[in-house]
Design a protein around this motif. Structure first.
Motif, short mmCIF file in Angstrom:
data_model
loop_
_atom_site.label_atom_id
_atom_site.label_comp_id
_atom_site.label_asym_id
_atom_site.label_seq_id
_atom_site.Cartn_x
_atom_site.Cartn_y
_atom_site.Cartn_z
N GLU A 79 0.84 -1.19 0.00
CA GLU A 79 0.00 0.00 0.00
C GLU A 79 0.88 1.25 0.00
O GLU A 79 1.89 1.31 0.71
CB GLU A 79 -0.90 0.01 1.23
N LEU A 80 0.50 2.26 -0.80
CA LEU A 80 1.29 3.49 -0.89
C LEU A 80 1.49 4.14 0.48
O LEU A 80 2.56 4.70 0.76
CB LEU A 80 0.63 4.48 -1.85
N GLN A 81 0.48 4.05 1.34
CA GLN A 81 0.60 4.71 2.64
C GLN A 81 1.73 4.11 3.48
O GLN A 81 2.26 4.75 4.39
CB GLN A 81 -0.71 4.61 3.40
N ASP A 82 2.11 2.87 3.16
CA ASP A 82 3.16 2.20 3.93
C ASP A 82 4.56 2.41 3.37
O ASP A 82 5.55 2.24 4.08
CB ASP A 82 2.88 0.70 4.02
N ILE A 83 4.64 2.77 2.07
CA ILE A 83 5.97 2.81 1.42
C ILE A 83 6.25 4.09 0.65
O ILE A 83 7.31 4.23 0.04
CB ILE A 83 6.15 1.63 0.45
N TRP A 84 5.34 5.06 0.65
CA TRP A 84 5.49 6.22 -0.25
C TRP A 84 6.83 6.92 -0.04
O TRP A 84 7.47 7.37 -1.00
CB TRP A 84 4.33 7.21 -0.06
N ILE A 128 10.73 13.80 -4.73
CA ILE A 128 10.00 12.55 -4.84
C ILE A 128 9.12 12.59 -6.08
O ILE A 128 8.45 13.59 -6.35
CB ILE A 128 9.17 12.28 -3.57
N ALA A 129 9.13 11.50 -6.85
CA ALA A 129 8.37 11.46 -8.11
C ALA A 129 7.33 10.34 -8.07
O ALA A 129 7.29 9.53 -7.15
CB ALA A 129 9.33 11.24 -9.28
N GLY A 130 6.50 10.32 -9.09
CA GLY A 130 5.61 9.19 -9.34
C GLY A 130 4.34 9.15 -8.52
O GLY A 130 3.90 10.15 -7.94
N LEU A 131 3.74 7.96 -8.47
CA LEU A 131 2.49 7.78 -7.74
C LEU A 131 2.68 8.06 -6.26
O LEU A 131 1.77 8.54 -5.57
CB LEU A 131 1.95 6.35 -7.94
N GLU A 132 3.88 7.75 -5.74
CA GLU A 132 4.18 8.04 -4.34
C GLU A 132 4.15 9.55 -4.08
O GLU A 132 3.67 10.01 -3.05
CB GLU A 132 5.55 7.48 -3.97
N SER A 133 4.62 10.30 -5.06
CA SER A 133 4.61 11.75 -4.97
C SER A 133 3.18 12.27 -4.96
O SER A 133 2.82 13.18 -4.20
CB SER A 133 5.40 12.35 -6.13
N GLU A 134 2.35 11.70 -5.81
CA GLU A 134 0.95 12.11 -5.89
C GLU A 134 0.20 11.72 -4.61
O GLU A 134 -0.67 12.45 -4.14
CB GLU A 134 0.30 11.51 -7.13
N PHE A 135 0.56 10.55 -4.05
CA PHE A 135 -0.06 10.15 -2.78
C PHE A 135 0.33 11.12 -1.66
O PHE A 135 -0.49 11.48 -0.82
CB PHE A 135 0.37 8.73 -2.41
N MET A 136 1.59 11.54 -1.66
CA MET A 136 2.07 12.49 -0.66
C MET A 136 1.20 13.74 -0.64
O MET A 136 0.95 14.34 0.43
CB MET A 136 3.54 12.86 -0.95
N GLU A 177 1.13 17.58 8.77
CA GLU A 177 1.55 16.86 9.98
C GLU A 177 1.94 15.41 9.64
O GLU A 177 2.94 14.89 10.17
CB GLU A 177 0.42 16.87 11.01
N GLU A 178 1.19 14.78 8.77
CA GLU A 178 1.51 13.39 8.38
C GLU A 178 2.84 13.32 7.63
O GLU A 178 3.65 12.41 7.85
CB GLU A 178 0.38 12.81 7.51
N VAL A 179 3.07 14.28 6.74
CA VAL A 179 4.33 14.32 6.00
C VAL A 179 5.50 14.58 6.95
O VAL A 179 6.53 13.91 6.89
CB VAL A 179 4.29 15.39 4.89
N LEU A 180 5.32 15.55 7.84
CA LEU A 180 6.36 15.90 8.80
C LEU A 180 6.69 14.71 9.70
O LEU A 180 7.86 14.41 9.96
CB LEU A 180 5.90 17.10 9.63
N SER A 181 5.67 14.03 10.16
CA SER A 181 5.86 12.88 11.04
C SER A 181 6.60 11.75 10.32
O SER A 181 7.55 11.16 10.87
CB SER A 181 4.51 12.38 11.55
#
Length: 512
Positions: A356-361, A384-392, A398-402
């Motif tokens: 899942e992207l939330q686990d590995i982005w 950061i690029a790609g689908l992980e970047s779009e998920f970010m 706060e979630e990104v910072l954490s």
């Protein structure tokens, strides 16, 4: 305003031109046209409250950060962005030096100052350099397939992985080192995704990868912000040319429209904005990003674009590359550190990750660029690029910072590492008038597709000609994805109109 009769050829006095989009392509086209006395009726419609497009400098941390375009790639005599920056006095002595302009880097980013692994260890920089040389030797080989009738595999990624798998047979290191080399290679794959603007190198066409051309010169930045360049272009334009907050709803073309401000005149194009305003024109230069064309091409043009044009828009690649800026009270890196690479030891370009992207982005992060110290603060910029970047983009600050705090504590081996003070990030995929970062030649598309996207409409030779012209980085065959490609494309379409009206002026007039 109403639809009128007749074909409405070019006005005998001055053509009405509308430029859609205030990025550097649109600004460059407008500036070039304004220098010709014949183009007195010019409007540039910008959807937002600022010009610059994907050039976006923002005051932050006591200085300026680049939310969008970061570097002048290949700052040398043939780079129009570099030459304009020189003309406007926007560069420092180092950036202007002849030595800087002559350096050949082949378009490849420099080596990191520090490489940290997911187990909290320093990765040997000699090993990183060895892996870098291997990766870029193979990447340069992919350019040799340009214009070949057939390629061994469809994509750059597949070619690289096939070659790596063959070379691994001769690796003599212990198993742990072999795994580490693969993990470092995976970081370089992720880095190349950022450079290419793609989610995966498996999406980038092998046969067309060599279309992109690099320029000499060590990439440089604007100390006061890239937007200083677009601001200079803006101020050179007559004050009434640019209209802000004018998102375009529909471009009606191949018609015959009347407007009360031009009695007796008919226009083949009518630009309708979302707010209801309508702008008649003889010519419209469309400079919106390819991501917007992909999303809106079925509604943006009436009648619809020809099928060959829509197929090209669908085939071409347009990806997302985002930045995440982290502010610190104190640096955990050495004063001479410029770039920190992150190596996830459990990754390999030869293995597909299913999670899942939330686990590995965050594993798609290539590392951190160390920005020059700003006042009393220290800033790292992650890419950061790609689908992980779009998920970010869907996460909260706060979630990104954490998440990134945990990443930094892990790679430094310091569970007590201070949390960053604040975060600022780009969200180019979510931006409604961008929908991504920049284009690439995707599997199934080609350099010919870029040229087809750039072709004006109508394609036949019925009067009137050059109703809709296309500019933007995605329309430049050899410099796509760059600001200099975007600027050159705007100049190209302006020159097309200038040439057209020069030839119109030279046509013999019928005798009375």
């Amino acid at each position: 305003m109403e639809k009128g009769g007749g074909k409405g050829g070019p006005s005998s006095s001055s053509p009405v031109v509308v430029v859609v989009g205030g990025g550097i392509a649109g600004l460059g086209a407008a500036q070039r046209l304004c220098r010709q006395s014949v183009f007195r009726n010019l409007r540039l419609l910008e959807a937002t409250d600022r010009c610059g497009g994907r050039i976006c400098s923002q005051p932050a941390f006591g200085g300026v950060i680049e939310i969008g375009a970061h570097w002048i790639h290949g700052p040398s005599e043939n780079n129009p962005v570099f030459q304009l920056a020189l003309e406007y006095g926007l560069l420092g002595e180092k950036e202007k030096s002849e030595e800087n302009q002559l350096i050949e880097i082949g378009g490849h980013p420099g080596l990191p100052s520090l490489s940290l692994s997911s187990s909290g260890k320093n990765v040997n920089l000699k090993l990183v350099e060895e892996v870098s040389n291997l990766f870029y030797t193979l990447l340069d080989q992919t350019r040799e397939f340009l214009h070949m009738a057939e390629t061994p595999v469809p994509s750059v990624g597949e070619y690289l992985k096939k070659e790596i798998a063959q070379l691994m047979v001769d690796w003599t290191e212990d198993e742990a080192t072999k795994h580490l080399k693969l993990a470092i290679l995976n970081t370089f794959f992720n880095l190349e995704c950022c450079v290419s603007g793609s989610h995966s190198m498996d999406l980038v066409a092998l046969g067309s990868f060599g279309e992109y051309c690099t320029l000499p010169g060590r990439d440089c930045t604007f100390s006061e912000g890239y937007e200083g360049l677009t601001n200079c272009i803006m101020t050179s334009l007559p004050k009434d040319v640019i209209l802000f907050n004018k998102p375009v709803k529909t471009i009606h073309w191949n018609g015959s429209y009347r407007q009360e401000n031009f009695p007796g005149e008919t226009f083949p194009v009518l630009v309708e904005c979302e707010g209801g305003e309508k702008f008649p024109a003889h010519h419209v230069i469309v400079t919106v990003p390819l991501g917007v064309l992909k999303e809106q091409m079925n509604t943006l043009f009436s009648p619809p674009l020809p099928r060959r044009k829509t197929e090209v828009i669908r085939r071409m690649g347009f990806g997302t590359n985002n930045k995440i800026f982290l502010e610190f009270e104190e640096p955990f890196w050495e004063p001479d550190c410029q770039q920190i690479q992150v190596v996830w030891e459990d990754t390999s370009p030869l293995e597909d990750v299913r999670a899942e992207l939330q686990d590995i982005w965050f594993k798609k992060l290539i590392g951190f660029l160390v920005l020059p110290p700003l006042e009393s603060t220290y800033v790292l910029c992650a890419f950061i690029a790609g689908l992980e970047s779009e998920f970010m983009e869907t996460l909260s600050d706060e979630e990104v910072l954490s998440s990134l705090t945990q990443v930094l504590r892990r790679i430094t081996g310091n569970p007590q590492l201070s949390r960053p003070r604040s975060v600022i990030r780009s969200r180019w995929h979510s931006a409604p008038y961008t929908r991504g970062s920049y284009s690439y030649v995707a599997v199934g598309s080609s350099g010919e597709d870029i040229d087809m996207l750039a072709q004006p409409l109508p394609a036949d030779f019925l009067i009137p000609q050059l109703q809709i012209l296309f500019a933007g980085e995605a329309t430049h065959r050899t410099y796509y994805s760059t600001t200099h490609g975007a600027l050159l494309s705007g100049w190209r379409e302006a020159d097309r109109l200038i040439s057209h009206w020069d030839s119109e002026a030279q046509q013999p007039k019928p005798k009375p």
